[in-house]
Design a protein around this motif. Structure first.
Motif, PDB file in Angstrom:
ATOM      1  N   TYR A  31       0.896  -1.076   0.033  1.00 48.05           N
ATOM      2  CA  TYR A  31       0.040  -0.027  -0.030  1.00 48.05           C
ATOM      3  C   TYR A  31       0.730   1.207   0.001  1.00 48.05           C
ATOM      4  O   TYR A  31       2.057   1.470   0.621  1.00 48.05           O
ATOM      5  N   THR A  32       0.356   2.361  -0.519  1.00 47.80           N
ATOM      6  CA  THR A  32       1.144   3.624  -0.746  1.00 47.80           C
ATOM      7  C   THR A  32       0.625   4.889  -0.153  1.00 47.80           C
ATOM      8  O   THR A  32       1.042   5.919  -0.264  1.00 47.80           O
ATOM      9  N   HIS A  33      -0.913   4.594   0.204  1.00 47.87           N
ATOM     10  CA  HIS A  33      -1.429   5.900   0.930  1.00 47.87           C
ATOM     11  C   HIS A  33      -2.064   5.389   2.024  1.00 47.87           C
ATOM     12  O   HIS A  33      -2.684   4.368   2.229  1.00 47.87           O
ATOM     13  N   ALA A  34      -2.322   6.245   3.177  1.00 47.12           N
ATOM     14  CA  ALA A  34      -2.790   6.227   4.285  1.00 47.12           C
ATOM     15  C   ALA A  34      -3.955   7.124   4.646  1.00 47.12           C
ATOM     16  O   ALA A  34      -3.436   8.441   4.396  1.00 47.12           O
ATOM     17  N   THR A  35      -4.945   6.996   5.288  1.00 45.91           N
ATOM     18  CA  THR A  35      -5.966   7.829   5.598  1.00 45.91           C
ATOM     19  C   THR A  35      -6.471   7.503   7.051  1.00 45.91           C
ATOM     20  O   THR A  35      -6.195   6.200   7.372  1.00 45.91           O
ATOM     21  N   ILE A  36      -7.170   8.309   7.667  1.00 46.45           N
ATOM     22  CA  ILE A  36      -7.698   8.288   8.966  1.00 46.45           C
ATOM     23  C   ILE A  36      -9.035   8.500   8.898  1.00 46.45           C
ATOM     24  O   ILE A  36      -9.374   9.669   8.345  1.00 46.45           O
ATOM     25  N   GLY A  37     -10.066   7.568   9.454  1.00 46.87           N
ATOM     26  CA  GLY A  37     -11.338   7.646   9.607  1.00 46.87           C
ATOM     27  C   GLY A  37     -12.032   7.751  10.973  1.00 46.87           C
ATOM     28  O   GLY A  37     -11.234   6.947  11.832  1.00 46.87           O
ATOM     29  N   LEU A  38     -12.883   8.601  11.324  1.00 48.12           N
ATOM     30  CA  LEU A  38     -13.557   8.492  12.637  1.00 48.12           C
ATOM     31  C   LEU A  38     -15.153   7.955  12.555  1.00 48.12           C
ATOM     32  O   LEU A  38     -15.215   7.407  13.710  1.00 48.12           O
ATOM     33  N   GLU A  39     -15.593   8.106  11.677  1.00 50.07           N
ATOM     34  CA  GLU A  39     -17.184   7.746  11.596  1.00 50.07           C
ATOM     35  C   GLU A  39     -17.084   6.047  11.043  1.00 50.07           C
ATOM     36  O   GLU A  39     -16.488   5.527  10.461  1.00 50.07           O
ATOM     37  N   GLU A  40     -18.257   5.734  12.098  1.00 42.73           N
ATOM     38  CA  GLU A  40     -18.452   4.108  12.033  1.00 42.73           C
ATOM     39  C   GLU A  40     -19.105   4.009  10.540  1.00 42.73           C
ATOM     40  O   GLU A  40     -19.166   2.533  10.226  1.00 42.73           O
ATOM     41  N   ASP A  41     -19.615   4.855   9.917  1.00 46.04           N
ATOM     42  CA  ASP A  41     -20.131   4.311   8.649  1.00 46.04           C
ATOM     43  C   ASP A  41     -18.893   4.484   7.543  1.00 46.04           C
ATOM     44  O   ASP A  41     -19.419   4.122   6.278  1.00 46.04           O
ATOM     45  N   LEU A  42     -18.012   4.782   7.804  1.00 45.78           N
ATOM     46  CA  LEU A  42     -16.737   4.637   7.095  1.00 45.78           C
ATOM     47  C   LEU A  42     -16.747   5.452   5.631  1.00 45.78           C
ATOM     48  O   LEU A  42     -16.152   5.218   4.661  1.00 45.78           O
ATOM     49  N   ASN A  43     -17.437   6.668   5.857  1.00 46.67           N
ATOM     50  CA  ASN A  43     -17.708   7.525   4.550  1.00 46.67           C
ATOM     51  C   ASN A  43     -16.560   8.551   4.519  1.00 46.67           C
ATOM     52  O   ASN A  43     -16.467   8.894   3.443  1.00 46.67           O
ATOM     53  N   ASN A  44     -16.080   9.119   5.680  1.00 51.56           N
ATOM     54  CA  ASN A  44     -15.168   9.945   5.592  1.00 51.56           C
ATOM     55  C   ASN A  44     -13.954   9.726   5.997  1.00 51.56           C
ATOM     56  O   ASN A  44     -13.617   9.118   7.094  1.00 51.56           O
ATOM     57  N   PHE A  45     -12.807   9.852   5.168  1.00 51.87           N
ATOM     58  CA  PHE A  45     -11.391   9.844   5.857  1.00 51.87           C
ATOM     59  C   PHE A  45     -10.515  10.879   5.549  1.00 51.87           C
ATOM     60  O   PHE A  45     -10.980  11.625   4.527  1.00 51.87           O
ATOM     61  N   TYR A  46      -9.634  11.179   6.338  1.00 51.08           N
ATOM     62  CA  TYR A  46      -8.752  12.411   6.237  1.00 51.08           C
ATOM     63  C   TYR A  46      -7.491  12.208   5.950  1.00 51.08           C
ATOM     64  O   TYR A  46      -6.922  11.225   6.528  1.00 51.08           O
ATOM     65  N   SER A  47      -6.831  13.008   4.980  1.00 56.20           N
ATOM     66  CA  SER A  47      -5.373  12.624   4.562  1.00 56.20           C
ATOM     67  C   SER A  47      -4.920  13.757   3.917  1.00 56.20           C
ATOM     68  O   SER A  47      -5.471  14.971   3.814  1.00 56.20           O
ATOM     69  N   PHE A  48      -3.543  13.489   3.461  1.00 56.46           N
ATOM     70  CA  PHE A  48      -2.947  14.593   2.499  1.00 56.46           C
ATOM     71  C   PHE A  48      -2.706  14.049   1.287  1.00 56.46           C
ATOM     72  O   PHE A  48      -2.411  13.068   0.865  1.00 56.46           O
ATOM     73  N   ARG A  50      -1.937  15.670  -3.129  1.00 59.38           N
ATOM     74  CA  ARG A  50      -1.392  16.781  -3.934  1.00 59.38           C
ATOM     75  C   ARG A  50      -1.958  18.058  -3.682  1.00 59.38           C
ATOM     76  O   ARG A  50      -1.689  19.206  -3.842  1.00 59.38           O
ATOM     77  N   LYS A  51      -3.352  18.012  -3.510  1.00 60.36           N
ATOM     78  CA  LYS A  51      -4.394  19.063  -3.253  1.00 60.36           C
ATOM     79  C   LYS A  51      -4.279  19.516  -1.776  1.00 60.36           C
ATOM     80  O   LYS A  51      -4.831  20.871  -1.528  1.00 60.36           O
ATOM     81  N   GLY A  52      -3.510  19.118  -1.013  1.00 58.79           N
ATOM     82  CA  GLY A  52      -3.355  19.329   0.442  1.00 58.79           C
ATOM     83  C   GLY A  52      -4.198  18.458   1.317  1.00 58.79           C
ATOM     84  O   GLY A  52      -4.277  17.353   1.018  1.00 58.79           O
ATOM     85  N   PHE A  53      -4.829  19.162   2.407  1.00 63.72           N
ATOM     86  CA  PHE A  53      -5.346  18.287   3.224  1.00 63.72           C
ATOM     87  C   PHE A  53      -6.847  17.958   2.618  1.00 63.72           C
ATOM     88  O   PHE A  53      -7.378  18.923   2.050  1.00 63.72           O
ATOM     89  N   VAL A  54      -7.153  16.826   2.786  1.00 64.65           N
ATOM     90  CA  VAL A  54      -8.594  16.292   2.073  1.00 64.65           C
ATOM     91  C   VAL A  54      -9.443  15.563   3.023  1.00 64.65           C
ATOM     92  O   VAL A  54      -8.834  14.736   3.687  1.00 64.65           O
ATOM     93  N   VAL A  55     -10.656  15.431   2.590  1.00 62.63           N
ATOM     94  CA  VAL A  55     -11.660  14.513   3.135  1.00 62.63           C
ATOM     95  C   VAL A  55     -11.870  13.737   2.051  1.00 62.63           C
ATOM     96  O   VAL A  55     -12.416  14.220   0.963  1.00 62.63           O
ATOM     97  N   GLU A  56     -11.690  12.373   2.050  1.00 66.24           N
ATOM     98  CA  GLU A  56     -11.656  11.388   1.019  1.00 66.24           C
ATOM     99  C   GLU A  56     -12.918  10.507   1.484  1.00 66.24           C
ATOM    100  O   GLU A  56     -13.236  10.243   2.467  1.00 66.24           O
TER     101      GLU A  56
END
Length: 179
Positions: A31-48, A50-56
């Motif tokens: 794997y080459t990319h990491a994100t962190i999520g807080l919601e149990e529904d797994l819909n939003n993950f946070y990371s960086f 090229r655009k900067g800080f993103v909600v994925e």
């Protein structure tokens, strides 16, 4: 899981392309990319990116005519207090979003084993590692600017809950309907 325990999620993704191929070869990790999520529904993950800080959203990885990306989802049980610390940290990044940038420079130094953290500039795993360390989520044996995706699954409290590809994950967790 006790009622006083919450979960945070780490999603690892394998992007295609020559840089990602080189990273997989050098790190010997899929794997080459990491994100962190807080919601149990797994819909939003946070990371960086090229655009900067993103909600994925996981569904962003799905494009017609393109193979789904390999991915792995991990959970980390945390106390409510720790969960609130993580949420506050993520909120602080969200509030400063326009000032935050992606850095290739620090990533280059990371591969050389030199922790080079720049103010308001992050690469994806550096960001995730900094949030985990600042919130006291778990033990990472190295500086946050030296962390790569392979380092997170080594944390003792981290548990793999899904491995496959992005399409299978979207189907398994019914993410398409809520995105």
């Amino acid at each position: 899981m006790p009622q006083s325990t919450k979960r945070i999620f780490l999603l690892m993704v394998r992007y295609p392309g020559p840089f990602a191929d080189a990273m997989v070869h050098c790190t010997r990790y899929g794997y080459t990319h990491a994100t962190i999520g807080l919601e149990e529904d797994l819909n939003n993950f946070y990371s960086f990116m090229r655009k900067g800080f993103v909600v994925e959203k996981v569904t962003r990885y799905l494009k017609p005519g393109r193979e789904p990306f390999p991915c792995a989802l991990y959970e980390i049980p945390v106390s409510r207090k720790t969960y609130k610390r993580v949420r506050r940290l993520i909120s602080s990044y969200t509030a400063r979003k326009k000032f935050l940038k992606y850095t290739h420079f620090s990533l280059f130094w990371c591969f050389l084993g030199i922790p080079w953290a720049l103010r308001n500039r992050y690469f994806c795993t550096e960001f995730v590692a900094e949030v985990l360390k600042r919130a006291d989520v778990g033990y990472l044996p190295k500086h946050h600017a030296l962390c790569l995706p392979k380092d997170f699954h080594k944390m003792p409290q981290t548990r793999l809950i899904f491995a496959g590809n992005t399409q299978t994950m979207v189907d398994h967790y019914a993410l398409a309907e809520s995105c």
